[in-house]
Scaffold this motif. Structure first.
Motif, PDB file in Angstrom:
ATOM      1  N   ASN A   1       0.851  -1.194   0.000  1.00 43.13           N
ATOM      2  CA  ASN A   1       0.000   0.000   0.000  1.00 43.13           C
ATOM      3  C   ASN A   1       0.884   1.240   0.000  1.00 43.13           C
ATOM      4  N   LYS A   2       1.652   1.407  -1.075  1.00 41.86           N
ATOM      5  CA  LYS A   2       2.563   2.537  -1.202  1.00 41.86           C
ATOM      6  C   LYS A   2       2.067   3.496  -2.279  1.00 41.86           C
ATOM      7  N   ILE A   3       2.797   4.593  -2.445  1.00 42.52           N
ATOM      8  CA  ILE A   3       2.493   5.537  -3.516  1.00 42.52           C
ATOM      9  C   ILE A   3       2.759   4.870  -4.861  1.00 42.52           C
ATOM     10  N   LEU A   4       1.879   5.097  -5.825  1.00 43.38           N
ATOM     11  CA  LEU A   4       2.078   4.556  -7.173  1.00 43.38           C
ATOM     12  C   LEU A   4       3.121   5.426  -7.878  1.00 43.38           C
ATOM     13  N   ASP A   5       4.333   4.911  -8.011  1.00 44.68           N
ATOM     14  CA  ASP A   5       5.441   5.749  -8.483  1.00 44.68           C
ATOM     15  C   ASP A   5       6.057   5.289  -9.794  1.00 44.68           C
ATOM     16  N   LEU A   6       5.434   4.311 -10.458  1.00 45.54           N
ATOM     17  CA  LEU A   6       5.948   3.859 -11.742  1.00 45.54           C
ATOM     18  C   LEU A   6       5.202   4.586 -12.859  1.00 45.54           C
ATOM     19  N   THR A   7       5.936   5.346 -13.676  1.00 47.57           N
ATOM     20  CA  THR A   7       5.305   6.157 -14.719  1.00 47.57           C
ATOM     21  C   THR A   7       6.014   5.955 -16.054  1.00 47.57           C
ATOM     22  N   ASP A   8       5.324   6.344 -17.108  1.00 43.81           N
ATOM     23  CA  ASP A   8       5.912   6.419 -18.441  1.00 43.81           C
ATOM     24  C   ASP A   8       6.393   7.855 -18.624  1.00 43.81           C
ATOM     25  N   PRO A   9       7.709   8.079 -18.778  1.00 41.53           N
ATOM     26  CA  PRO A   9       8.202   9.459 -18.856  1.00 41.53           C
ATOM     27  C   PRO A   9       7.681  10.221 -20.062  1.00 41.53           C
ATOM     28  N   ASP A  10       7.130   9.509 -21.044  1.00 41.78           N
ATOM     29  CA  ASP A  10       6.639  10.174 -22.253  1.00 41.78           C
ATOM     30  C   ASP A  10       5.126  10.372 -22.240  1.00 41.78           C
TER      31      ASP A  10
ATOM     32  N   ILE B   1      -0.572   6.476 -28.644  1.00 43.31           N
ATOM     33  CA  ILE B   1       0.557   7.264 -28.161  1.00 43.31           C
ATOM     34  C   ILE B   1       1.794   6.800 -28.928  1.00 43.31           C
ATOM     35  N   PRO B   2       2.358   7.643 -29.780  1.00 43.36           N
ATOM     36  CA  PRO B   2       3.484   7.191 -30.599  1.00 43.36           C
ATOM     37  C   PRO B   2       4.714   6.885 -29.753  1.00 43.36           C
ATOM     38  N   GLY B   3       5.526   5.959 -30.233  1.00 40.20           N
ATOM     39  CA  GLY B   3       6.775   5.640 -29.556  1.00 40.20           C
ATOM     40  C   GLY B   3       7.733   6.815 -29.599  1.00 40.20           C
ATOM     41  N   THR B   4       8.625   6.878 -28.604  1.00 36.19           N
ATOM     42  CA  THR B   4       9.567   7.991 -28.519  1.00 36.19           C
ATOM     43  C   THR B   4      10.832   7.673 -29.310  1.00 36.19           C
TER      44      THR B   4
ATOM     45  N   SER C   1      15.138  13.622 -27.637  1.00 35.31           N
ATOM     46  CA  SER C   1      15.010  14.979 -27.090  1.00 35.31           C
ATOM     47  C   SER C   1      16.264  15.405 -26.333  1.00 35.31           C
ATOM     48  N   TRP C   2      17.125  14.439 -25.987  1.00 35.12           N
ATOM     49  CA  TRP C   2      18.376  14.758 -25.297  1.00 35.12           C
ATOM     50  C   TRP C   2      19.459  15.251 -26.259  1.00 35.12           C
ATOM     51  N   GLU C   3      19.253  15.056 -27.547  1.00 38.58           N
ATOM     52  CA  GLU C   3      20.294  15.349 -28.532  1.00 38.58           C
ATOM     53  C   GLU C   3      20.784  16.787 -28.390  1.00 38.58           C
ATOM     54  N   GLY C   4      22.095  16.925 -28.217  1.00 37.03           N
ATOM     55  CA  GLY C   4      22.702  18.244 -28.065  1.00 37.03           C
ATOM     56  C   GLY C   4      22.576  18.847 -26.684  1.00 37.03           C
ATOM     57  N   LYS C   5      21.897  18.142 -25.768  1.00 35.48           N
ATOM     58  CA  LYS C   5      21.644  18.708 -24.438  1.00 35.48           C
ATOM     59  C   LYS C   5      22.479  18.072 -23.323  1.00 35.48           C
ATOM     60  N   PHE C   6      23.277  17.047 -23.665  1.00 33.13           N
ATOM     61  CA  PHE C   6      24.003  16.365 -22.590  1.00 33.13           C
ATOM     62  C   PHE C   6      25.468  16.169 -22.962  1.00 33.13           C
ATOM     63  N   ASP C   7      26.277  16.052 -21.926  1.00 34.47           N
ATOM     64  CA  ASP C   7      27.677  15.685 -22.057  1.00 34.47           C
ATOM     65  C   ASP C   7      27.913  14.398 -21.275  1.00 34.47           C
ATOM     66  N   VAL C   8      28.960  13.672 -21.655  1.00 30.63           N
ATOM     67  CA  VAL C   8      29.386  12.499 -20.895  1.00 30.63           C
ATOM     68  C   VAL C   8      30.823  12.727 -20.456  1.00 30.63           C
TER      69      VAL C   8
ATOM     70  N   ASP D   1      13.645  12.061 -15.518  1.00 30.71           N
ATOM     71  CA  ASP D   1      12.500  11.147 -15.497  1.00 30.71           C
ATOM     72  C   ASP D   1      12.687   9.939 -16.412  1.00 30.71           C
ATOM     73  N   HIS D   2      13.673   9.976 -17.299  1.00 30.05           N
ATOM     74  CA  HIS D   2      13.894   8.865 -18.229  1.00 30.05           C
ATOM     75  C   HIS D   2      14.859   7.817 -17.686  1.00 30.05           C
ATOM     76  N   ILE D   3      15.404   8.020 -16.488  1.00 29.57           N
ATOM     77  CA  ILE D   3      16.420   7.097 -15.964  1.00 29.57           C
ATOM     78  C   ILE D   3      15.894   5.667 -15.932  1.00 29.57           C
ATOM     79  N   ASN D   4      14.682   5.487 -15.429  1.00 33.05           N
ATOM     80  CA  ASN D   4      14.146   4.134 -15.269  1.00 33.05           C
ATOM     81  C   ASN D   4      14.086   3.380 -16.590  1.00 33.05           C
ATOM     82  N   THR D   5      13.778   4.094 -17.661  1.00 36.99           N
ATOM     83  CA  THR D   5      13.732   3.474 -18.989  1.00 36.99           C
ATOM     84  C   THR D   5      15.133   3.265 -19.543  1.00 36.99           C
ATOM     85  N   ILE D   6      15.986   4.259 -19.376  1.00 36.86           N
ATOM     86  CA  ILE D   6      17.340   4.186 -19.933  1.00 36.86           C
ATOM     87  C   ILE D   6      18.112   3.009 -19.363  1.00 36.86           C
TER      88      ILE D   6
END
Length: 318
Positions: A85-94, A187-190, A209-216, A305-310
């Motif tokens: 009986n916890k908070i429902l915390d599994l979501t689709d980031p898209d 709902i189209p795929g991302t 959507s991350w393209e050009g927005k992140f560094d490694v 929010d995309h960590i769980n999918t990544i």
């Protein structure tokens, strides 16, 4: 979709079990009790009885759990009753506004029964049609099971579902929610892009959507306490750290030694292994965005929010 009511009878399971008595017999009497749960008067139906055993009231656990909004099931193989009986915390980031949780997985022959809950935000008393899937992965990022959620009775109140998937995937390490249609609107795929690490021979799929927005940024380890790692950083918040997640490469010996304690104290997920190497993913432990700029904060969390999918897209190259 009608609310699925569990067909499991704990009484049958108990009847098939070995019964040990501390004395020659146990005397149980029907106990004429009524219930008030969260300020609502709740009556027992004919399926449930309350017993008085040696002055103690024994209440049907399923009756209480369901009226408290929990999920409940019994796994005969482990002889364990599960209540969540916890908070429902599994979501689709898209697709925001739909959440799933309180998952209980039990064995049902050659299949896995999945009991859980789903709800939608901001829809009032209206009922909605949803098509969704849950994908279950082991700690090598290999998909080991899935179920399809389909129904037309979902709304702002948590709706319990009971579904089955092929095989035994109770010992999953990660689970993803994908929303494929809402009220008959597809709902189209991302779209995604591929990050490739040539040093350790692995890939990850990241949202386009991350393209050009992140560094490694690579951090070369200096000891078993600080192994090699890669920080994936939100460029816009780099002045405040900007770390969205970190991939760390351990030796198997170091992971066996340090992994259990790290799992206990913080979020860290094993996502793969290759020979003597173990790969993990961990979100940051500190605030990594500008807390005074709402736009930068929103940008960071749209990526976070995309960590769980990544983490389930990790693949070793052949």
């Amino acid at each position: 979709m009608k609310k699925f009511i569990l067909g499991l009878s704990l009484g049958l399971a108990i009847a098939c079990s070995t019964v040990v008595f501390a004395s020659d017999s146990i005397e149980a009497l029907l106990f004429p009790a009524s219930f008030e749960i969260n300020s609502s008067n709740i009556g027992l139906n004919n399926d449930y009885k309350v017993l008085n055993v040696d002055g103690h009231a024994y209440v049907p656990i399923r009756f209480i759990a369901e009226y408290l909004g929990a999920t409940i099931d019994y796994d005969a193989e482990s002889q364990k009753i599960f209540v969540k009986n916890k908070i429902l915390d599994l979501t689709d980031p898209d697709y925001k506004g739909i959440s799933v949780g309180n998952l209980i997985l039990t064995r049902d022959g050659n299949n896995t029964k999945v009991t859980g809950q789903l709800k939608m935000e901001g829809v009032g008393n209206t009922k909605n049609t949803i098509a969704a899937s849950l994908f279950f992965y082991n700690d090598k990022s290999e998909k080991i099971g899935d179920i399809a959620i389909n129904g037309n009775d979902f709304g702002v109140e948590s709706q319990t579902f009971v579904l089955e998937g092929s095989g035994d995937f109770r010992a999953y390490s990660a689970v993803n929610l994908h929303i494929s249609a809402v009220n008959n609107q597809i709902i189209p795929g991302t779209p995604s892009i591929v990050y490739e690490n040539t040093k350790y021979n692995f890939t990850l799929r990241l949202p386009k959507s991350w393209e050009g927005k992140f560094d490694v940024e690579e951090r070369v380890g200096e000891s078993e306490a600080w192994p090699d790692s890669y920080n994936f950083i939100d460029k816009a918040n780099k002045g405040y750290g900007g770390v969205i997640f970190t991939i760390t490469i351990w030796t198997k010996e170091d992971w066996i030694k340090n992994g259990p304690s790290l799992i206990v104290v913080g979020q860290i997920y094993k996502i793969g292994e290759d020979g003597d190497k173990v790969f993990t993913l961990a979100p940051p432990g500190d605030v990594e965005y500008n807390p005074h700029d709402e736009m930068l904060k929103a940008e960071f969390f749209s990526m976070y929010d995309h960590i769980n999918t990544i983490k389930t897209t990790f693949k070793l190259k052949n």
